[in-house]
Design a protein around this motif. Structure first.
Motif, PDB file in Angstrom:
ATOM      1  N   ASP A  71       0.551  -1.270   0.360  1.00  0.00           N
ATOM      2  CA  ASP A  71      -0.003  -0.127   0.186  1.00  0.00           C
ATOM      3  C   ASP A  71       0.780   1.635  -0.207  1.00  0.00           C
ATOM      4  OD1 ASP A  71      -1.685   2.097   0.062  1.00  0.00           O
ATOM      5  OD2 ASP A  71      -2.591   1.582   2.299  1.00  0.00           O
ATOM      6  N   LEU A  72       1.902   1.489  -1.044  1.00  0.00           N
ATOM      7  CA  LEU A  72       2.287   2.682  -1.271  1.00  0.00           C
ATOM      8  C   LEU A  72       1.086   3.710  -1.259  1.00  0.00           C
ATOM      9  CD1 LEU A  72       4.549   1.681  -4.518  1.00  0.00           C
ATOM     10  CD2 LEU A  72       4.891   1.239  -1.564  1.00  0.00           C
ATOM     11  N   GLU A  73      -0.036   4.364  -0.906  1.00  0.00           N
ATOM     12  CA  GLU A  73      -1.089   5.302  -0.645  1.00  0.00           C
ATOM     13  C   GLU A  73      -0.818   5.171   0.727  1.00  0.00           C
ATOM     14  OE1 GLU A  73      -3.884   5.862  -3.733  1.00  0.00           O
ATOM     15  OE2 GLU A  73      -2.017   5.191  -5.303  1.00  0.00           O
ATOM     16  N   ARG A  74      -0.887   4.298   1.302  1.00  0.00           N
ATOM     17  CA  ARG A  74      -1.134   4.694   2.713  1.00  0.00           C
ATOM     18  C   ARG A  74      -0.328   6.103   3.176  1.00  0.00           C
ATOM     19  NH1 ARG A  74       1.687   3.286   8.006  1.00  0.00           N
ATOM     20  NH2 ARG A  74       2.948   2.666   6.801  1.00  0.00           N
ATOM     21  N   VAL A  75      -1.507   6.587   4.402  1.00  0.00           N
ATOM     22  CA  VAL A  75      -1.068   7.788   4.695  1.00  0.00           C
ATOM     23  C   VAL A  75      -0.254   7.744   5.863  1.00  0.00           C
ATOM     24  CG1 VAL A  75      -1.781  10.210   5.795  1.00  0.00           C
ATOM     25  CG2 VAL A  75      -3.085   9.002   3.443  1.00  0.00           C
ATOM     26  N   SER A  81       1.490  10.203   1.193  1.00  0.00           N
ATOM     27  CA  SER A  81       2.143   8.861   1.586  1.00  0.00           C
ATOM     28  C   SER A  81       3.133   8.589   1.201  1.00  0.00           C
ATOM     29  CB  SER A  81       0.781   7.947   0.455  1.00  0.00           C
ATOM     30  OG  SER A  81       1.323   8.587  -1.031  1.00  0.00           O
ATOM     31  N   LEU A 121       4.819   7.384  -1.907  1.00  0.00           N
ATOM     32  CA  LEU A 121       4.744   7.811  -2.956  1.00  0.00           C
ATOM     33  C   LEU A 121       5.154   9.909  -3.019  1.00  0.00           C
ATOM     34  CD1 LEU A 121       1.923   5.854  -5.145  1.00  0.00           C
ATOM     35  CD2 LEU A 121       4.636   5.502  -5.077  1.00  0.00           C
ATOM     36  N   ASP A 122       4.126  10.501  -1.999  1.00  0.00           N
ATOM     37  CA  ASP A 122       4.091  11.452  -2.739  1.00  0.00           C
ATOM     38  C   ASP A 122       5.100  12.055  -1.385  1.00  0.00           C
ATOM     39  OD1 ASP A 122       1.587  12.102  -2.920  1.00  0.00           O
ATOM     40  OD2 ASP A 122       0.678  11.722  -1.232  1.00  0.00           O
ATOM     41  N   HIS A 151       4.378  15.683  -3.881  1.00  0.00           N
ATOM     42  CA  HIS A 151       2.666  15.946  -3.637  1.00  0.00           C
ATOM     43  C   HIS A 151       1.824  16.087  -4.475  1.00  0.00           C
ATOM     44  CE1 HIS A 151      -1.224  17.642  -1.653  1.00  0.00           C
ATOM     45  NE2 HIS A 151      -1.092  16.399  -0.714  1.00  0.00           N
ATOM     46  N   ARG A 152       0.901  14.737  -5.237  1.00  0.00           N
ATOM     47  CA  ARG A 152       0.632  14.059  -5.825  1.00  0.00           C
ATOM     48  C   ARG A 152      -0.877  14.747  -6.269  1.00  0.00           C
ATOM     49  NH1 ARG A 152      -0.926   8.249  -5.189  1.00  0.00           N
ATOM     50  NH2 ARG A 152      -1.167   9.116  -2.968  1.00  0.00           N
TER      51      ARG A 152
END
Length: 216
Positions: free
Chosen positions: A126-130, A140, A142-143, A148-149
């Motif tokens: 889960d790369l988008e987990r906060v 996240s 990734l961000d 910041h996407r």
């Protein structure tokens, strides 16, 4: 008409207000968030940013400040969450520019995301987990790595990230650039501070006062 008599005595030496250069300032001024009678009373702040929409004092790319800021003009440099927006090969030139504009016994305070902290929190499923929530919104893995996407999607390409650091890697690069001493401090948003000195660490206590309130 009588001639004016020449002045006698010695003029009082001119004193210069210490100056903080806020590089990559964004829309906010740093010292406006500090107590009026606090450790930075009597200081002036010069904001520098590439985006004219942020209304900085100087519109310039901090990758090359040669035509914008004089040698030795800054008693302190503040650069928060900016270095990661450069390509990695640009970092030596950016740091050399910081050294050029620092006054003797000056210091540069640099804040960047900490890839070591991010990797320790990595969940490969889960790369988008906060990881935490910033003023711009949830952040996240990734961000932190790529920028910041949501801001990039909205058209703010200045938010894209192009390189990354750990405490060890940035301290090494600052020493290689010519800083005489570098100290690092863990931040509260998956980031860290690197404080680089030339000459004596005269502003050590002042910087300690600065870092805490600035994180809020």
């Amino acid at each position: 008409m009588d001639r004016a008599e020449p002045r006698t005595g010695t003029a009082a030496p001119l004193t210069r207000r210490p100056v903080l250069y806020n590089l990559g300032s964004g829309p906010r001024r740093l010292l406006s968030r500090m107590p009026k009678d606090g450790p930075f009373a009597g200081w002036s702040e010069v904001t520098v940013d590439l985006d004219p929409g942020n209304h900085p004092d100087i519109v310039a790319d901090i990758a090359d400040l040669s035509g914008a800021v004089a040698d030795g003009a800054a008693d302190l440099i503040w650069c928060s969450h900016v270095l990661e927006h450069f390509h990695d090969h640009q970092i030596p030139a950016v740091l050399a520019g910081f050294l050029r504009i620092l006054a003797p016994d000056g210091a540069a305070v640099i804040r960047v995301p900490d890839l070591a902290q991010v990797m320790r929190r990595l969940d490969e499923t889960d790369l988008e987990r906060v990881l935490y929530t910033s003023p711009a919104g949830p952040v996240s893995v990734l961000d932190v790595i790529y920028g910041h996407r949501a801001s990039v999607e909205a058209g703010n390409l200045f938010m894209a990230h192009r390189t990354g650091f750990t405490e060890v890697s940035l301290a090494r690069r600052m020493l290689e650039a010519g800083f005489e001493e570098v100290q690092t401090h863990v931040g509260d948003a998956m980031d860290f501070w690197a404080v680089g000195y030339i000459g004596s660490a005269a502003n050590l206590k002042l910087i300690g006062q600065l870092i805490g309130p600035a994180q809020k």
